[in-house]
Write a protein that holds these residues in place. Structure first.
Motif, PDB file in Angstrom:
ATOM      1  N   MET A   1      19.455   4.445   8.563  1.00  0.00           N
ATOM      2  CA  MET A   1      19.304   2.774   8.447  1.00  0.00           C
ATOM      3  C   MET A   1      17.561   2.801   8.954  1.00  0.00           C
ATOM      4  SD  MET A   1      20.490  -0.171   7.579  1.00  0.00           S
ATOM      5  CE  MET A   1      20.996  -1.412   8.088  1.00  0.00           C
ATOM      6  N   GLU A   2      17.563   3.277  10.101  1.00  0.00           N
ATOM      7  CA  GLU A   2      16.225   3.318  10.823  1.00  0.00           C
ATOM      8  C   GLU A   2      15.057   3.708  10.083  1.00  0.00           C
ATOM      9  OE1 GLU A   2      16.315   5.384  14.328  1.00  0.00           O
ATOM     10  OE2 GLU A   2      17.949   4.159  15.331  1.00  0.00           O
ATOM     11  N   TRP A   3      15.163   4.708   9.126  1.00  0.00           N
ATOM     12  CA  TRP A   3      14.243   5.166   8.353  1.00  0.00           C
ATOM     13  C   TRP A   3      13.959   4.305   7.288  1.00  0.00           C
ATOM     14  CZ3 TRP A   3      10.812   8.638   9.214  1.00  0.00           C
ATOM     15  CH2 TRP A   3      10.871   9.634  10.138  1.00  0.00           C
ATOM     16  N   LEU A   4      14.943   3.553   6.785  1.00  0.00           N
ATOM     17  CA  LEU A   4      14.955   2.454   5.589  1.00  0.00           C
ATOM     18  C   LEU A   4      14.047   1.426   6.186  1.00  0.00           C
ATOM     19  CD1 LEU A   4      15.753   1.767   2.819  1.00  0.00           C
ATOM     20  CD2 LEU A   4      17.850   0.837   3.697  1.00  0.00           C
ATOM     21  N   VAL A   5      14.171   0.620   7.473  1.00  0.00           N
ATOM     22  CA  VAL A   5      13.732  -0.159   8.141  1.00  0.00           C
ATOM     23  C   VAL A   5      12.062   0.268   8.264  1.00  0.00           C
ATOM     24  CG1 VAL A   5      13.038  -1.405  10.414  1.00  0.00           C
ATOM     25  CG2 VAL A   5      15.391  -1.141   9.498  1.00  0.00           C
ATOM     26  N   VAL A   6      11.621   1.458   8.609  1.00  0.00           N
ATOM     27  CA  VAL A   6      10.439   2.310   8.723  1.00  0.00           C
ATOM     28  C   VAL A   6       9.802   2.002   7.268  1.00  0.00           C
ATOM     29  CG1 VAL A   6       9.109   4.069   9.016  1.00  0.00           C
ATOM     30  CG2 VAL A   6      10.734   3.395  10.813  1.00  0.00           C
ATOM     31  N   ILE A   7      10.440   2.491   6.381  1.00  0.00           N
ATOM     32  CA  ILE A   7       9.916   2.517   4.907  1.00  0.00           C
ATOM     33  C   ILE A   7       9.689   0.816   4.383  1.00  0.00           C
ATOM     34  CG2 ILE A   7      10.713   2.722   2.515  1.00  0.00           C
ATOM     35  CD1 ILE A   7      11.970   5.399   3.421  1.00  0.00           C
ATOM     36  N   HIS A   8      10.616   0.039   4.943  1.00  0.00           N
ATOM     37  CA  HIS A   8      10.363  -1.389   4.435  1.00  0.00           C
ATOM     38  C   HIS A   8       9.262  -2.159   5.191  1.00  0.00           C
ATOM     39  CE1 HIS A   8      11.581  -5.247   3.143  1.00  0.00           C
ATOM     40  NE2 HIS A   8      11.474  -5.691   4.378  1.00  0.00           N
ATOM     41  N   VAL A   9       9.240  -1.964   6.399  1.00  0.00           N
ATOM     42  CA  VAL A   9       7.866  -2.295   7.006  1.00  0.00           C
ATOM     43  C   VAL A   9       6.660  -1.918   6.910  1.00  0.00           C
ATOM     44  CG1 VAL A   9       7.066  -2.514   9.258  1.00  0.00           C
ATOM     45  CG2 VAL A   9       9.377  -3.015   9.085  1.00  0.00           C
ATOM     46  N   MET A  10       6.456  -0.347   6.463  1.00  0.00           N
ATOM     47  CA  MET A  10       5.288   0.189   6.141  1.00  0.00           C
ATOM     48  C   MET A  10       5.010  -0.154   4.701  1.00  0.00           C
ATOM     49  SD  MET A  10       4.219   1.573   8.969  1.00  0.00           S
ATOM     50  CE  MET A  10       2.807   2.493   8.039  1.00  0.00           C
ATOM     51  N   SER A  11       5.886   0.105   3.949  1.00  0.00           N
ATOM     52  CA  SER A  11       5.480  -0.703   2.659  1.00  0.00           C
ATOM     53  C   SER A  11       5.162  -2.129   2.328  1.00  0.00           C
ATOM     54  CB  SER A  11       6.700  -0.203   1.559  1.00  0.00           C
ATOM     55  OG  SER A  11       7.952  -1.086   1.929  1.00  0.00           O
ATOM     56  N   ALA A  12       5.558  -2.955   3.178  1.00  0.00           N
ATOM     57  CA  ALA A  12       5.336  -4.360   3.473  1.00  0.00           C
ATOM     58  C   ALA A  12       3.764  -4.468   3.905  1.00  0.00           C
ATOM     59  CB  ALA A  12       6.281  -5.376   4.110  1.00  0.00           C
ATOM     60  N   ILE A  13       3.639  -3.643   4.805  1.00  0.00           N
ATOM     61  CA  ILE A  13       2.301  -3.776   5.349  1.00  0.00           C
ATOM     62  C   ILE A  13       1.061  -3.135   4.263  1.00  0.00           C
ATOM     63  CG2 ILE A  13       0.881  -2.871   7.172  1.00  0.00           C
ATOM     64  CD1 ILE A  13       3.067  -2.702   9.113  1.00  0.00           C
ATOM     65  N   ILE A  14       1.500  -2.073   3.546  1.00  0.00           N
ATOM     66  CA  ILE A  14       0.574  -1.681   2.924  1.00  0.00           C
ATOM     67  C   ILE A  14       0.646  -2.468   1.486  1.00  0.00           C
ATOM     68  CG2 ILE A  14       0.502   0.308   0.956  1.00  0.00           C
ATOM     69  CD1 ILE A  14       1.638   2.399   3.484  1.00  0.00           C
ATOM     70  N   GLY A  15       1.641  -3.102   1.190  1.00  0.00           N
ATOM     71  CA  GLY A  15       1.601  -4.115  -0.030  1.00  0.00           C
ATOM     72  C   GLY A  15       0.875  -5.289  -0.074  1.00  0.00           C
ATOM     73  N   ILE A  16       1.010  -5.983   1.383  1.00  0.00           N
ATOM     74  CA  ILE A  16       0.370  -7.172   1.565  1.00  0.00           C
ATOM     75  C   ILE A  16      -0.919  -7.153   2.196  1.00  0.00           C
ATOM     76  CG2 ILE A  16       0.645  -9.284   2.563  1.00  0.00           C
ATOM     77  CD1 ILE A  16       3.716  -9.142   2.206  1.00  0.00           C
ATOM     78  N   GLY A  17      -1.087  -6.176   2.815  1.00  0.00           N
ATOM     79  CA  GLY A  17      -2.195  -5.669   3.719  1.00  0.00           C
ATOM     80  C   GLY A  17      -3.718  -5.920   3.001  1.00  0.00           C
ATOM     81  N   PRO A  18      -3.790  -5.318   1.798  1.00  0.00           N
ATOM     82  CA  PRO A  18      -5.161  -5.567   1.033  1.00  0.00           C
ATOM     83  C   PRO A  18      -5.653  -6.920   0.771  1.00  0.00           C
ATOM     84  CG  PRO A  18      -3.658  -3.569  -0.065  1.00  0.00           C
ATOM     85  CD  PRO A  18      -2.973  -4.544   0.812  1.00  0.00           C
ATOM     86  N   THR A  19      -4.543  -7.848   0.937  1.00  0.00           N
ATOM     87  CA  THR A  19      -4.866  -9.250   0.532  1.00  0.00           C
ATOM     88  C   THR A  19      -5.884  -9.852   1.715  1.00  0.00           C
ATOM     89  OG1 THR A  19      -2.913 -10.256   1.517  1.00  0.00           O
ATOM     90  CG2 THR A  19      -2.679  -9.731  -0.714  1.00  0.00           C
ATOM     91  N   PHE A  20      -5.602  -9.172   2.867  1.00  0.00           N
ATOM     92  CA  PHE A  20      -6.481  -9.520   4.060  1.00  0.00           C
ATOM     93  C   PHE A  20      -8.047  -8.940   3.874  1.00  0.00           C
ATOM     94  CE2 PHE A  20      -2.090  -9.824   5.432  1.00  0.00           C
ATOM     95  CZ  PHE A  20      -2.177 -10.921   5.705  1.00  0.00           C
ATOM     96  N   PHE A  21      -8.337  -8.073   2.987  1.00  0.00           N
ATOM     97  CA  PHE A  21      -9.416  -7.696   2.849  1.00  0.00           C
ATOM     98  C   PHE A  21     -10.423  -8.349   1.802  1.00  0.00           C
ATOM     99  CE2 PHE A  21      -7.214  -3.786   3.917  1.00  0.00           C
ATOM    100  CZ  PHE A  21      -8.014  -3.508   5.156  1.00  0.00           C
ATOM    101  N   GLY A  22      -9.796  -8.981   1.070  1.00  0.00           N
ATOM    102  CA  GLY A  22     -10.611 -10.126  -0.184  1.00  0.00           C
ATOM    103  C   GLY A  22     -11.507 -10.828   0.611  1.00  0.00           C
ATOM    104  N   HIS A  23     -11.294 -11.348   1.876  1.00  0.00           N
ATOM    105  CA  HIS A  23     -12.131 -12.263   2.311  1.00  0.00           C
ATOM    106  C   HIS A  23     -13.617 -11.556   2.709  1.00  0.00           C
ATOM    107  CE1 HIS A  23      -8.967 -15.162   2.661  1.00  0.00           C
ATOM    108  NE2 HIS A  23      -8.176 -13.927   3.378  1.00  0.00           N
ATOM    109  N   ILE A  24     -13.448 -10.130   2.782  1.00  0.00           N
ATOM    110  CA  ILE A  24     -14.783  -9.369   3.152  1.00  0.00           C
ATOM    111  C   ILE A  24     -15.482  -8.961   2.009  1.00  0.00           C
ATOM    112  CG2 ILE A  24     -15.550  -6.957   4.452  1.00  0.00           C
ATOM    113  CD1 ILE A  24     -13.205  -7.460   6.213  1.00  0.00           C
ATOM    114  N   LEU A  25     -14.351  -8.549   1.190  1.00  0.00           N
ATOM    115  CA  LEU A  25     -15.097  -8.022  -0.126  1.00  0.00           C
ATOM    116  C   LEU A  25     -15.750  -8.970  -1.224  1.00  0.00           C
ATOM    117  CD1 LEU A  25     -11.992  -5.899  -1.834  1.00  0.00           C
ATOM    118  CD2 LEU A  25     -14.192  -5.299  -0.679  1.00  0.00           C
ATOM    119  N   PHE A  26     -15.226 -10.418  -0.989  1.00  0.00           N
ATOM    120  CA  PHE A  26     -15.980 -11.422  -1.982  1.00  0.00           C
ATOM    121  C   PHE A  26     -16.497 -12.445  -1.077  1.00  0.00           C
ATOM    122  CE2 PHE A  26     -12.447  -9.520  -4.336  1.00  0.00           C
ATOM    123  CZ  PHE A  26     -13.334  -8.970  -5.351  1.00  0.00           C
TER     124      PHE A  26
END
Length: 151
Positions: A1-26
């Motif tokens: 179950m702990e590994w599933l939490v790690v996978i969930h948190v990391m994939s959420a960060i990786i999945g949503i994280g790029p939206t925070f770069f748009g302010h720099i890109l554009f």
């Protein structure tokens, strides 16, 4: 179950994280070549929300199934709605804006006058930044909800 939490948190960060770069890109005051590079990076970064976000949803559903949480819990529904809204903004609404911007940069048969091109480019960059602000805000709310969820 702990590994599933790690996978969930990391994939959420990786999945949503790029939206925070748009302010720099554009940034508004870019030369055309810089903007072309930013658009290329946007295309590459666009894979992360699709893949990471999908893994986050699947792992989140698995966490609910394997834990004592219920799908009827309000925070789970709010989280899912926020995720869908982020996808709509980041992929569904921002993608077409970036396509329009790319058409302006690449020119073509119907390339408008230089003044109109500059005006259209600025308007599209402003719209893109507003969409990125919206997606970033929703992402922050989603992360906060995941951290302070009811126990």
């Amino acid at each position: 179950m702990e590994w599933l939490v790690v996978i969930h948190v990391m994939s959420a960060i990786i999945g949503i994280g790029p939206t925070f770069f748009g302010h720099i890109l554009f940034r508004k005051r870019q030369q055309e070549e810089q903007l072309r590079q930013s658009l290329a990076l946007f295309q590459t970064l666009n894979y992360f929300p699709k893949i990471g976000g999908s893994i986050a949803v699947v792992s989140g559903v698995a966490l609910v199934v394997l834990s004592d949480w219920e799908f009827s819990d309000l925070w789970i529904w709010i989280s899912l709605v926020l995720y869908v809204l982020i996808q709509v903004v980041a992929v569904g609404m921002l993608g077409p804006v970036m396509s329009q911007l790319m058409k302006i940069l690449n020119g073509g048969d119907e390339r408008p006058a230089a003044m109109d091109t500059s005006t259209n480019k600025t308007a599209l960059l402003t719209k893109a930044n507003r969409l990125y602000n919206t997606a970033s805000f929703l992402g922050i709310v989603l992360f906060i909800l995941m951290i302070v969820k009811p126990m």
